[in-house]
Scaffold this motif. Structure first.
Motif, PDB file in Angstrom:
ATOM      1  N   VAL A 102       0.849  -1.189   0.000  1.00 37.80           N
ATOM      2  CA  VAL A 102       0.000   0.000   0.000  1.00 37.80           C
ATOM      3  C   VAL A 102       0.887   1.242   0.000  1.00 37.80           C
ATOM      4  O   VAL A 102       2.088   1.161   0.287  1.00 37.80           O
ATOM      5  CB  VAL A 102      -0.947   0.006   1.220  1.00 37.80           C
ATOM      6  N   PRO A 103       0.335   2.414  -0.311  1.00 44.77           N
ATOM      7  CA  PRO A 103       1.146   3.632  -0.339  1.00 44.77           C
ATOM      8  C   PRO A 103       1.849   3.899   0.995  1.00 44.77           C
ATOM      9  O   PRO A 103       1.258   3.765   2.069  1.00 44.77           O
ATOM     10  CB  PRO A 103       0.117   4.721  -0.661  1.00 44.77           C
ATOM     11  N   ARG A 122       2.596  -2.348 -11.653  1.00 44.53           N
ATOM     12  CA  ARG A 122       2.181  -0.950 -11.560  1.00 44.53           C
ATOM     13  C   ARG A 122       2.927  -0.373 -10.366  1.00 44.53           C
ATOM     14  O   ARG A 122       3.027  -1.013  -9.312  1.00 44.53           O
ATOM     15  CB  ARG A 122       0.673  -0.825 -11.347  1.00 44.53           C
ATOM     16  N   LEU A 123       3.457   0.835 -10.530  1.00 43.34           N
ATOM     17  CA  LEU A 123       4.236   1.484  -9.487  1.00 43.34           C
ATOM     18  C   LEU A 123       3.757   2.915  -9.302  1.00 43.34           C
ATOM     19  O   LEU A 123       3.704   3.679 -10.266  1.00 43.34           O
ATOM     20  CB  LEU A 123       5.727   1.487  -9.853  1.00 43.34           C
ATOM     21  N   LEU A 124       3.409   3.251  -8.078  1.00 40.48           N
ATOM     22  CA  LEU A 124       3.135   4.633  -7.705  1.00 40.48           C
ATOM     23  C   LEU A 124       4.452   5.253  -7.285  1.00 40.48           C
ATOM     24  O   LEU A 124       5.186   4.687  -6.474  1.00 40.48           O
ATOM     25  CB  LEU A 124       2.155   4.685  -6.524  1.00 40.48           C
ATOM     26  N   PHE A 129       3.176  -0.584  -4.950  1.00 41.13           N
ATOM     27  CA  PHE A 129       3.333  -1.414  -6.147  1.00 41.13           C
ATOM     28  C   PHE A 129       2.327  -2.554  -6.132  1.00 41.13           C
ATOM     29  O   PHE A 129       1.808  -2.946  -5.090  1.00 41.13           O
ATOM     30  CB  PHE A 129       4.769  -1.938  -6.288  1.00 41.13           C
ATOM     31  N   ALA A 130       2.064  -3.076  -7.327  1.00 41.37           N
ATOM     32  CA  ALA A 130       1.132  -4.182  -7.521  1.00 41.37           C
ATOM     33  C   ALA A 130       1.449  -4.830  -8.858  1.00 41.37           C
ATOM     34  O   ALA A 130       2.122  -4.223  -9.709  1.00 41.37           O
ATOM     35  CB  ALA A 130      -0.309  -3.662  -7.521  1.00 41.37           C
ATOM     36  N   ALA A 131       0.962  -6.043  -9.046  1.00 35.36           N
ATOM     37  CA  ALA A 131       1.020  -6.646 -10.374  1.00 35.36           C
ATOM     38  C   ALA A 131       0.027  -5.886 -11.251  1.00 35.36           C
ATOM     39  O   ALA A 131      -1.044  -5.490 -10.797  1.00 35.36           O
ATOM     40  CB  ALA A 131       0.667  -8.121 -10.311  1.00 35.36           C
ATOM     41  N   ALA A 132       0.393  -5.653 -12.486  1.00 38.53           N
ATOM     42  CA  ALA A 132      -0.510  -4.956 -13.411  1.00 38.53           C
ATOM     43  C   ALA A 132      -1.743  -5.825 -13.671  1.00 38.53           C
ATOM     44  O   ALA A 132      -1.652  -7.060 -13.654  1.00 38.53           O
ATOM     45  CB  ALA A 132       0.217  -4.650 -14.714  1.00 38.53           C
ATOM     46  N   PRO A 133      -2.876  -5.197 -13.907  1.00 38.93           N
ATOM     47  CA  PRO A 133      -4.088  -5.973 -14.204  1.00 38.93           C
ATOM     48  C   PRO A 133      -3.837  -6.961 -15.338  1.00 38.93           C
ATOM     49  O   PRO A 133      -3.238  -6.620 -16.360  1.00 38.93           O
ATOM     50  CB  PRO A 133      -5.104  -4.904 -14.622  1.00 38.93           C
ATOM     51  N   GLY A 134      -4.252  -8.211 -15.132  1.00 40.96           N
ATOM     52  CA  GLY A 134      -4.089  -9.242 -16.149  1.00 40.96           C
ATOM     53  C   GLY A 134      -2.693  -9.835 -16.224  1.00 40.96           C
ATOM     54  O   GLY A 134      -2.423 -10.662 -17.095  1.00 40.96           O
ATOM     55  N   SER A 148      -3.085   7.887  -0.850  1.00 38.48           N
ATOM     56  CA  SER A 148      -2.728   8.328  -2.192  1.00 38.48           C
ATOM     57  C   SER A 148      -3.952   8.235  -3.093  1.00 38.48           C
ATOM     58  O   SER A 148      -4.293   7.138  -3.570  1.00 38.48           O
ATOM     59  CB  SER A 148      -1.596   7.493  -2.788  1.00 38.48           C
ATOM     60  N   PRO A 149      -4.622   9.362  -3.333  1.00 40.57           N
ATOM     61  CA  PRO A 149      -5.766   9.340  -4.257  1.00 40.57           C
ATOM     62  C   PRO A 149      -5.384   8.802  -5.643  1.00 40.57           C
ATOM     63  O   PRO A 149      -6.172   8.091  -6.268  1.00 40.57           O
ATOM     64  CB  PRO A 149      -6.197  10.806  -4.321  1.00 40.57           C
ATOM     65  N   ALA A 150      -4.176   9.107  -6.109  1.00 39.02           N
ATOM     66  CA  ALA A 150      -3.738   8.621  -7.427  1.00 39.02           C
ATOM     67  C   ALA A 150      -3.690   7.090  -7.446  1.00 39.02           C
ATOM     68  O   ALA A 150      -4.123   6.455  -8.419  1.00 39.02           O
ATOM     69  CB  ALA A 150      -2.369   9.200  -7.790  1.00 39.02           C
ATOM     70  N   TRP A 151      -3.159   6.489  -6.390  1.00 37.39           N
ATOM     71  CA  TRP A 151      -3.068   5.026  -6.312  1.00 37.39           C
ATOM     72  C   TRP A 151      -4.462   4.414  -6.176  1.00 37.39           C
ATOM     73  O   TRP A 151      -4.775   3.418  -6.833  1.00 37.39           O
ATOM     74  CB  TRP A 151      -2.177   4.606  -5.157  1.00 37.39           C
ATOM     75  N   THR A 152      -5.305   5.023  -5.357  1.00 37.19           N
ATOM     76  CA  THR A 152      -6.664   4.524  -5.183  1.00 37.19           C
ATOM     77  C   THR A 152      -7.416   4.538  -6.510  1.00 37.19           C
ATOM     78  O   THR A 152      -8.062   3.548  -6.874  1.00 37.19           O
ATOM     79  CB  THR A 152      -7.422   5.365  -4.123  1.00 37.19           C
TER      80      THR A 152
END
Length: 162
Positions: A53-54, A72-74, A98-103, A152-156
């Motif tokens: 999480v952020p 995906r990286l904030l 960070f997270a795995a990108a969708p799909g 982080s609104p951008a991450w949300t």
């Protein structure tokens, strides 16, 4: 910071592994293994899974190297996609997640420099996931592990669009 007195080596078969339904963390080298130079883990995320999480670190840069898949990286207010072979370094005090990108799945090598004693932090997260620790314990540990949570609104927005 003390000096490394010998080469730090961790064999893959000897790395402590923390497994959840959507992620596998391999604890490779902690700060005490490298004389404070760095700490590193390998994080493998299931398709679209969240990694962290952020948050920000007050004193360390966090480097993300994508071994396989897409992540995906904030970084600050920007969210970027990193593919296999891409690398990003997030400086101190910069909000990131960070997270795995969708799909996609993501296999990441993560390095924090200078090192922070991080292995106990990941063990605490695992205990929290299993119900053996509380959110209060995690929040109380932010200064200890230099891992300061934030909104982080951008991450949300990015994660909701996924």
């Amino acid at each position: 910071m003390s000096m490394i007195v010998e080469t730090a080596v961790v064999r893959a078969v000897d790395a402590e592994t923390i497994i959840s339904p959507t992620a596998t963390g391999r604890l490779l080298l902690d700060s005490n293994d490298t004389g404070g130079a760095l700490s590193t883990i390998r994080m493998t995320l299931a398709e679209g899974a969240d990694g962290a999480v952020p948050h920000h670190h007050a004193t360390s840069t966090e480097l993300f190297y994508v071994l396989e898949g897409k992540a995906r990286l904030l970084s600050g207010e920007e969210v970027v996609t990193l593919a296999a072979g891409d690398v990003a370094a997030v400086p101190p005090l910069t909000p990131h997640a960070f997270a795995a990108a969708p799909g996609h799945t993501a296999d990441l090598l993560i390095v924090v420099a200078p090192g922070i004693q991080r292995f106990e932090y990941f063990r605490l997260l695992d205990r929290l996931r299993r119900g053996a620790a509380t959110l209060e314990e995690l929040l109380a540990s932010q200064d200890v592990y230099d891992n300061h949570f934030l909104d982080s609104p951008a991450w949300t927005r990015d994660r909701q669009a996924s």
